[in-house]
Enzyme design. Structure first.
Site, PDB file in Angstrom:
ATOM      1  N   GLU A 246       0.783  -1.146  -0.014  1.00  0.00           N
ATOM      2  CA  GLU A 246      -0.084  -0.006   0.043  1.00  0.00           C
ATOM      3  C   GLU A 246       0.937   1.328  -0.080  1.00  0.00           C
ATOM      4  OE1 GLU A 246      -3.595   1.813   2.509  1.00  0.00           O
ATOM      5  OE2 GLU A 246      -1.732   1.181   3.662  1.00  0.00           O
ATOM      6  N   HIS A 320     -11.430  -1.427   2.592  1.00  0.00           N
ATOM      7  CA  HIS A 320     -12.022  -1.141   4.063  1.00  0.00           C
ATOM      8  C   HIS A 320     -11.634   0.245   4.437  1.00  0.00           C
ATOM      9  CE1 HIS A 320      -7.608  -1.708   4.481  1.00  0.00           C
ATOM     10  NE2 HIS A 320      -7.509  -0.984   5.547  1.00  0.00           N
TER      11      HIS A 320
END
Length: 546
Positions: A246, A320
């Site tokens: 990420e 999320h």
């Protein structure tokens, strides 16, 4: 390094996936029970967000013990059973490694604040007085990024919540500890890893105020980050496993280095520039309709430049931390199914490894909560106070959260039309949004015209067509900002993809070629074509082969 180009990953947020012990919280057994569903969908890997021991200040991204399972999610035996059952179905498990920071409840930090010099060097401490933090950097959750410890007369760095202390990667002992954690989970049968905000791990030698921004330019893609990643991958033997980083506020140039196989770092990168096209003035907490032209330009730039540099992307709309895809870029009502399919097709046909976030494959929507008491996310609760403090009314602040809160992606998976959407027999930890009965697995899994079936087809096509999995990508000028189009090419196949981003019928230019055969569409009838142009209906998606 191995080739993951024809694979598809499904992200699971276990707290909200399926509850088997009626406590209102999803668990590892819940994932095991739903493996046949995931096999039916067709995915190759499941990425599970953190289920390690944690005070849950940031829903598990504040880890207190990397080798132990939080009892609310189950036991190590539960994980081992999940791993074995997934393997039987040909599904690999990816774990989420949060290596930029630990919880302040972690044993290392507790030893550090007790004054143990070894463990104080595991974190980033600076001397100072209570009223003078070392820098003016801002936490990504709001407020200053330094917290003062009176007992030590020192500040510690926390780029995220005050209970998430940043690790000191300059310390080789820290790097060795993290490698041991990777080795531990590899021995448990894990197939891959996702590394949380991994491009923030290399902090500067000199800590100074940022008079231009919030401090991120000093620690994002830092000068030692590539060397640290190469060392981690080499020493843990994960070069042939699926790995994704990420990358927060990153650059194309760095992502090429992170993911080009010759660099021996990661398989692919998450980058988020395309998910800021509805941020007014670049501010997540200021709303505006998303900019279609900017979206196309950003996707085009990243797709084509990653291709030129031999990098590889994880392609996705949501996770999320993001709002639901249809609520953000589609139409929740009249064109719910069409826009859900269009957005799926647009991203799955691109160059990169597609990631599906739980519930995306059935068109789940944002929370539409009407009270701050319904929210659970620490970032949302912090920013509600900040927004109200900046002059917004409570209703205006709730409107912003309704569009931006991370809780939009964290409500329970909607399995059926029964109580709590079939997620749990107990009141869930966060409310199930009220939505149409069609937005459930039960309503869609046997319906050939459903969003779920469309996702099944997209996954199958990626495996059947090298032009999709391994081919080149070339974006097309369509003559309108409302339609995005690109070509995928392999040695013996060309596919032209068109997506109408609007709720209106739009005419767009076709590239040269016959384009007689439709590979996939989200409307039953063929679109109208004449004189090198195609008329696309609201949110129409069509993939032609030449």
């Amino acid at each position: 390094m191995s080739d993951f180009k024809d694979k598809v990953v499904y992200q699971i947020y276990p707290r909200s996936f399926y509850d088997t012990n009626a406590d209102g919280v999803g668990d590892l057994r819940g994932i095991t029970e739903k493996l046949d569903y995931l096999k039916l969908l067709g995915v190759d890997y499941i990425w599970i967000t953190p289920f390690f021991v944690s005070p849950q200040r940031d829903n598990g991204y504040d880890i207190a013990d990397y080798r132990a399972i939080d009892p609310r999610f189950g036991t190590m035996q539960d994980f081992e059973e999940l791993s074995a059952q997934a393997k039987l179905r040909g599904i690999g498990i990816m774990l989420d490694m949060v290596f930029n920071h630990t919880s302040t409840e972690h044993e290392w930090f507790q030893k550090a604040i007790a004054g143990d010099p070894k463990y104080m060097d595991y974190y980033i401490f600076r001397d100072g007085t209570k009223d003078c933090p070392p820098t003016n950097w801002q936490s990504k959750f709001g407020g200053n990024a330094w917290a003062f410890l009176p007992e030590l007369q020192k500040w510690y760095l926390h780029l995220f919540d005050v209970t998430q202390a940043d690790l000191n990667w300059k310390n080789p002992l820290v790097r060795e500890e993290l490698k041991e954690i990777i080795r531990f989970w590899k021995a448990k049968g894990v197939s891959g890893f996702r590394f949380d905000v991994i491009n923030l791990i290399s902090k500067p030698d000199l800590f100074e105020d940022d008079n231009e921004g919030d401090g991120r330019r000093f620690y994002t893609d830092g000068k030692h980050v590539h060397e640290y990643l190469k060392e981690l991958v080499r020493d843990t033997g994960i070069a042939d496993m699926i790995t994704v980083g990420e990358m927060s506020s990153t650059t194309v140039e760095n992502c090429i280095r992170y993911s080009n196989p010759a660099e021996k770092e990661l398989s692919m990168c998450f980058h988020f520039h395309h998910l800021k096209v509805d941020y007014r003035d670049g501010d997540k907490w200021k709303l505006m309709p998303y900019d279609k032209k900017a979206l196309t330009n950003l996707l085009r730039t990243w797709q084509e430049r990653m291709q030129e540099g031999g990098g590889w992307s994880a392609v996705f709309w949501t996770n999320h931390d993001q709002p639901r895809t249809i609520s953000r870029f589609g139409d929740e009502k009249e064109y719910w199914a069409q826009s859900g399919k269009m957005l799926a097709g647009l991203i799955h046909m691109m160059r990169g490894t597609p990631y599906i976030y739980q519930g995306e494959e059935i068109g789940m929507l944002n929370t539409h909560f009407d009270s701050i008491t319904q929210y659970r996310d620490v970032e949302s609760l912090n920013y509600y106070k900040i927004l109200c403090g900046n002059g917004l009314t409570e209703q205006e602040a709730l409107t912003v959260l309704g569009a931006r809160s991370r809780d939009n992606g964290r409500t329970p998976m909607q399995w059926n039309g029964e109580k709590n959407a079939g997620f749990s027999e107990h009141e869930p930890w966060i409310a199930v949004p009220s939505s149409d009965y069609k937005v459930t697995v039960e309503a869609q899994k046997d319906d050939p015209d459903s969003i779920f079936s469309f996702y099944q087809t997209l996954i199958r096509l990626r495996k059947e067509h090298p032009a999709i999995s391994h081919g080149t990508i070339e974006f097309q000028n369509t003559g309108t900002e409302q339609v995005m189009a690109y070509l995928r090419k392999s040695a013996d196949e060309k596919i032209a993809i068109f997506a109408n981003l609007s709720a209106e019928s739009i005419e767009a230019d076709l590239p040269e070629g016959a384009w007689e055969t439709i590979l996939l569409s989200n409307y039953e009838e063929k679109p109208l074509r004449r004189a090198g142009r195609v008329t696309l209906r609201p949110y129409e998606f069509v993939a032609y082969t030449d």
